[in-house]
Design an enzyme around this catalytic site. Structure first.
Site, PDB file in Angstrom:
ATOM      1  N   ARG A  79       0.941  -1.034   0.045  1.00  0.00           N
ATOM      2  CA  ARG A  79      -0.037  -0.028  -0.142  1.00  0.00           C
ATOM      3  C   ARG A  79       0.756   1.241   0.038  1.00  0.00           C
ATOM      4  O   ARG A  79       1.772   1.275   0.981  1.00  0.00           O
ATOM      5  CB  ARG A  79      -0.871   0.063   1.362  1.00  0.00           C
ATOM      6  CG  ARG A  79      -1.777   1.116   1.471  1.00  0.00           C
ATOM      7  CD  ARG A  79      -2.695   0.808   2.998  1.00  0.00           C
ATOM      8  NE  ARG A  79      -3.611  -0.099   2.756  1.00  0.00           N
ATOM      9  CZ  ARG A  79      -3.876  -0.702   3.954  1.00  0.00           C
ATOM     10  NH1 ARG A  79      -3.499  -0.288   5.162  1.00  0.00           N
ATOM     11  NH2 ARG A  79      -4.863  -1.481   3.865  1.00  0.00           N
ATOM     12  N   ARG A 123      -1.777   6.615   9.657  1.00  0.00           N
ATOM     13  CA  ARG A 123      -1.784   6.157   8.243  1.00  0.00           C
ATOM     14  C   ARG A 123      -1.863   7.426   7.224  1.00  0.00           C
ATOM     15  O   ARG A 123      -1.785   8.513   7.695  1.00  0.00           O
ATOM     16  CB  ARG A 123      -3.231   5.259   8.085  1.00  0.00           C
ATOM     17  CG  ARG A 123      -3.201   4.322   9.104  1.00  0.00           C
ATOM     18  CD  ARG A 123      -2.351   3.182   8.950  1.00  0.00           C
ATOM     19  NE  ARG A 123      -2.323   1.938   9.618  1.00  0.00           N
ATOM     20  CZ  ARG A 123      -3.133   0.902   9.128  1.00  0.00           C
ATOM     21  NH1 ARG A 123      -3.937   0.872   8.123  1.00  0.00           N
ATOM     22  NH2 ARG A 123      -3.198  -0.236  10.057  1.00  0.00           N
ATOM     23  N   CYS A 143     -16.197  -8.141   6.728  1.00  0.00           N
ATOM     24  CA  CYS A 143     -16.143  -8.643   7.937  1.00  0.00           C
ATOM     25  C   CYS A 143     -16.356  -7.455   8.781  1.00  0.00           C
ATOM     26  O   CYS A 143     -16.652  -6.263   8.352  1.00  0.00           O
ATOM     27  CB  CYS A 143     -14.861  -9.348   8.371  1.00  0.00           C
ATOM     28  SG  CYS A 143     -13.417  -8.414   8.416  1.00  0.00           S
ATOM     29  N   CYS A 158      -7.919 -10.998   1.100  1.00  0.00           N
ATOM     30  CA  CYS A 158      -8.211 -10.373   2.571  1.00  0.00           C
ATOM     31  C   CYS A 158      -8.150 -11.575   3.385  1.00  0.00           C
ATOM     32  O   CYS A 158      -9.373 -12.436   3.424  1.00  0.00           O
ATOM     33  CB  CYS A 158      -9.268  -9.613   3.022  1.00  0.00           C
ATOM     34  SG  CYS A 158      -9.124  -9.082   4.391  1.00  0.00           S
ATOM     35  N   LYS A 216      -3.515   1.406  14.963  1.00  0.00           N
ATOM     36  CA  LYS A 216      -3.581   2.172  13.987  1.00  0.00           C
ATOM     37  C   LYS A 216      -4.034   3.705  14.081  1.00  0.00           C
ATOM     38  O   LYS A 216      -5.074   3.598  15.115  1.00  0.00           O
ATOM     39  CB  LYS A 216      -4.564   1.462  12.767  1.00  0.00           C
ATOM     40  CG  LYS A 216      -5.702   1.291  13.120  1.00  0.00           C
ATOM     41  CD  LYS A 216      -6.604   0.957  11.986  1.00  0.00           C
ATOM     42  CE  LYS A 216      -5.995  -0.607  11.494  1.00  0.00           C
ATOM     43  NZ  LYS A 216      -6.822  -1.323  10.599  1.00  0.00           N
ATOM     44  N   LYS A 250      -5.753   7.421  12.518  1.00  0.00           N
ATOM     45  CA  LYS A 250      -6.280   7.915  11.102  1.00  0.00           C
ATOM     46  C   LYS A 250      -6.484   9.545  11.178  1.00  0.00           C
ATOM     47  O   LYS A 250      -7.140   9.802  12.086  1.00  0.00           O
ATOM     48  CB  LYS A 250      -7.205   7.132  10.448  1.00  0.00           C
ATOM     49  CG  LYS A 250      -7.141   5.656  10.552  1.00  0.00           C
ATOM     50  CD  LYS A 250      -8.156   4.797   9.627  1.00  0.00           C
ATOM     51  CE  LYS A 250      -7.398   3.467   9.662  1.00  0.00           C
ATOM     52  NZ  LYS A 250      -8.744   2.437   8.796  1.00  0.00           N
ATOM     53  N   CYS A 277     -15.559  -3.157   0.581  1.00  0.00           N
ATOM     54  CA  CYS A 277     -14.126  -3.306   0.743  1.00  0.00           C
ATOM     55  C   CYS A 277     -13.332  -4.496  -0.147  1.00  0.00           C
ATOM     56  O   CYS A 277     -14.388  -5.064  -0.956  1.00  0.00           O
ATOM     57  CB  CYS A 277     -13.962  -3.928   2.296  1.00  0.00           C
ATOM     58  SG  CYS A 277     -14.422  -5.315   2.616  1.00  0.00           S
ATOM     59  N   CYS A 304     -14.047  -2.173   6.955  1.00  0.00           N
ATOM     60  CA  CYS A 304     -13.131  -1.298   5.851  1.00  0.00           C
ATOM     61  C   CYS A 304     -14.015  -0.620   4.914  1.00  0.00           C
ATOM     62  O   CYS A 304     -13.595   0.317   4.447  1.00  0.00           O
ATOM     63  CB  CYS A 304     -12.095  -2.349   5.271  1.00  0.00           C
ATOM     64  SG  CYS A 304     -11.058  -2.896   6.464  1.00  0.00           S
TER      65      CYS A 304
END
Ligand code: SRM
Ligand code: SF4
Length: 569
Positions: free
Chosen positions: A82, A152, A478, A439, A214, A216, A433, A482
């Site tokens: 990414r 991120r 899930c 994934c 994480k 953001k 997503c 995302c």
């Protein structure tokens, strides 16, 4: 501030994830040794997690998993990479190298635009990873800090050329990204073969153990919330005077991930904490991140994001701690409002008199096949275009700074390669997503079923004469969410193959969490439920009433006002 959180969490017992970070020697681990091991295509031990800090995830093709298992072969390991691209802006010329790398060096040959304004390659073999990083370096890019427990890719309203303010906001996104980037030299040493520097590594903001989870960040120019700011930990809403940004309202603690049936997890829209003048932006950004670094939960990763820290400290406690670190006070929030969050498709003229063309990319997946030539089309545009590509947080792309003379030429390429076609508002506002096959956490299909759902819903909407309306429809494979389903008017979250939880009641501007309507339902059942709901909406809605607002007014579901209490009740 609650008593048990008075002491910083930093010294408390660490989880395995914490140990890996602490023992990694500033994210080096033994990645170099693993790269020499030709027996497996995977990474071992701590390196599996450490490569994420460098922007890569080890994956395997789940469509092939059982077949390879039967053949007693190791899973077909390959990496997803990414890129870091604050604000999503990249010179069109650079795209040519990215396109060519995807064709020649990835198993799938595609490029995937993400909903955080960047792109991913799927299926890079271990032996090709250095080439990927070197290619990015040659065009001035990297993938540092696009994954794991760091700040991120920083998002920014997608059309910076529309006004001077947009341009300035992009500069802020870049500055914040640089400020919060890991400072370790490990990335350059490992992937770019740069010589070891003798000066010791130091992470003044992130610390040796990096963040608890994480993190953001967004920079937003009202009235467009196209970055879906409410899903992010730290958000800067531009406040302007005479076409200049004078300061930012800061909103903190947004996040959407849950765990099915685990009531100690909940989604939460980012909350206002105060206003700061522009000159204090970086000071407050650093203070917020270090507060989360030191007070965030390092024991339970499911409760480690900023929203849980704020819940534990109380918003006032969190605010005081940030002010103490910033050595400055927040001021009262200034007035602002949002009107939408979708992309504005088609042609738009910028302040510089150049044109911008926003193209819809289904699921952000850029590929060629017998019917579609999106990849070739973009590559062709890139080879002629002297301006930028701007990736949007809705997985689309803006071809920006096109001169009047080149407008028709670029439009013709876009039309002939299927990059411009007539689509419904429903489709324009949809998102899914990645999910299967790459994934590892996917429980149900998302990207690969989105078009089917949209097609069926288009038929239903046309049957009840609401085909011109838009509904924000999103699927996540899930409960990590995302696809930002928990900010949709209709959101699906995968439970198992072909089964989803169905949520309804989000709003258009994206600051309302929807509520569960049906649990564990199949695709067919979902379509039956949605037909009922859309029919009732079409017949009983007030003039111009949105679907999400209607289902709340009619009490088809209760509004989620405080998600901590209302989301699961
Ligand atoms: Fe995500 C993990 C894909 C945006 C919440 N996400 C993953 C991984 C890396 C799976 C993994 O950990 O092994 C997925 C890789 C799939 C693949 O094959 O590419 C993945 N997430 C994506 C992308 C590509 C979805 C997309 O279709 O665009 C997005 C990449 C954004 C980027 O460029 O950085 C992406 N992920 C999001 C968002 C939406 C957003 O940021 O606006 C969320 C919800 C917002 C939030 O953070 O609350 C999100 N992803 C997660 C989570 C849950 C985190 C948590 O708070 O618990 C995970 C799992 C984890 O981190 O443990 C996850
Ligand atoms: Fe994978 Fe789940 Fe994220 Fe979809 S929501 S990309 S299935 S982690």
């Amino acid at each position: 501030m609650k008593k048990d959180f008075k002491k910083s969490n930093l010294e408390k017992i660490s989880t395995e994830a914490e140990r890996i970070k602490k023992d990694s020697n500033y994210l080096r681990g033994t990645i170099v040794e693993d790269l020499k091991n030709k027996i497996t295509n995977g990474f071992s031990g701590d390196n599996f997690s450490l490569i994420r800090f460098h922007g890569m995830y080890q994956q395997d093709d789940r469509d092939l998993r059982s077949e390879r298992n039967l053949q007693k072969l190791e899973p077909r390991h390959a990496m997803m990479l990414r890129c870091r691209l604050p604000g999503g802006i990249i010179k069109a010329k650079k795209w040519i190298k990215i396109d060519s790398f995807a064709s020649k060096n990835t198993l799938y040959g595609t490029i995937r635009l993400t909903n955080r304004q960047t792109f991913q390659f799927h299926g890079i073999l271990k032996g090709d990873l250095k080439d990927a990083h070197k290619m990015l370096f040659e065009i001035g890019l990297d993938s540092l800090g696009t994954a794991n427990d760091v700040n991120r890719n920083v998002l920014c309203t997608s059309n910076p050329m529309e006004s001077l303010i947009h341009k300035e906001s992009y500069q802020w996104a870049k500055k914040i990204s640089e400020l919060l980037l890991p400072k370790t030299k490990a990335y350059a040493e490992i992937w770019l073969d740069q010589k070891k520097v003798t000066t010791p590594d130091h992470e003044p903001i992130l610390g040796k153990s990096y963040l608890p989870r994480k993190f953001k960040t967004t920079v937003v120019v009202p009235p467009y919330n196209d970055v879906d700011l409410y899903a992010n930990d730290m958000n800067f809403i531009a406040i302007t005077n005479n076409q200049k940004i004078v300061g930012f309202n800061i909103l903190v603690g947004g996040g959407l991930s849950i765990e099915h049936r685990n009531k100690s997890t909940w989604p939460f829209p980012a909350t206002e904490i105060g206003y700061v003048s522009a000159d204090k932006t970086l000071v407050f950004a650093e203070a917020i991140v270090t507060t989360q670094r030191d007070w965030g939960n390092r024991i339970d990763r499911k409760n480690a994001k900023t929203r849980y820290t704020i819940n534990n400290m109380g918003l006032d406690g969190f605010k005081l701690e940030v002010e103490r670190r910033a050595k400055a006070k927040f001021k009262s929030v200034r007035s602002y409002h949002f009107i939408s969050r979708g992309d504005r498709f088609g042609w738009m003229k910028g302040i510089d008199n150049y044109w911008n063309l926003t193209l819809f990319i289904p699921n952000g997946r850029i590929y060629d096949d017998e019917k579609t030539l999106l990849k070739s089309g973009l590559s062709k545009i890139a080879s002629f275009h002297t301006g930028n590509f701007r990736l949007t947080s809705n997985q689309n792309i803006v071809i920006s700074e096109i001169s009047e003379q080149k407008k028709d030429f670029i439009e013709n390429i876009a039309i002939s390669h299927g990059l411009i076609r007539k689509i419904s508002k429903l489709r324009e506002n949809s998102m899914a997503c990645v999910s299967f096959p790459t994934c590892p956490l996917a429980m149900a299909e998302a990207e690969r079923v989105l078009s089917f759902f949209i097609f069926q819903l288009e038929i239903i909407m046309s049957k009840y004469n609401v085909e011109k309306e838009s509904i924000v429809f999103r699927i996540s494979g899930c409960s990590n969410g995302c696809g930002r389903s928990l900010l949709a008017e209709i959101g699906l979250i995968g439970k198992s193959m072909n089964r989803y939880n169905l949520y309804i009641g989000g709003n258009k501007i994206g600051n309302r969490i929807p509520k569960i309507y049906k649990e564990n339902v199949t695709t067919q059942e979902i379509l039956v439920h949605l037909e009922d709901l859309i029919k009732t909406w079409a017949n009983e809605r007030k003039k111009e009433e949105d679907f999400g607002d209607f289902v709340l007014r009619k009490k088809i579901v209760n509004e989620v006002i405080n998600p901590i209490h209302d989301f699961w009740s």
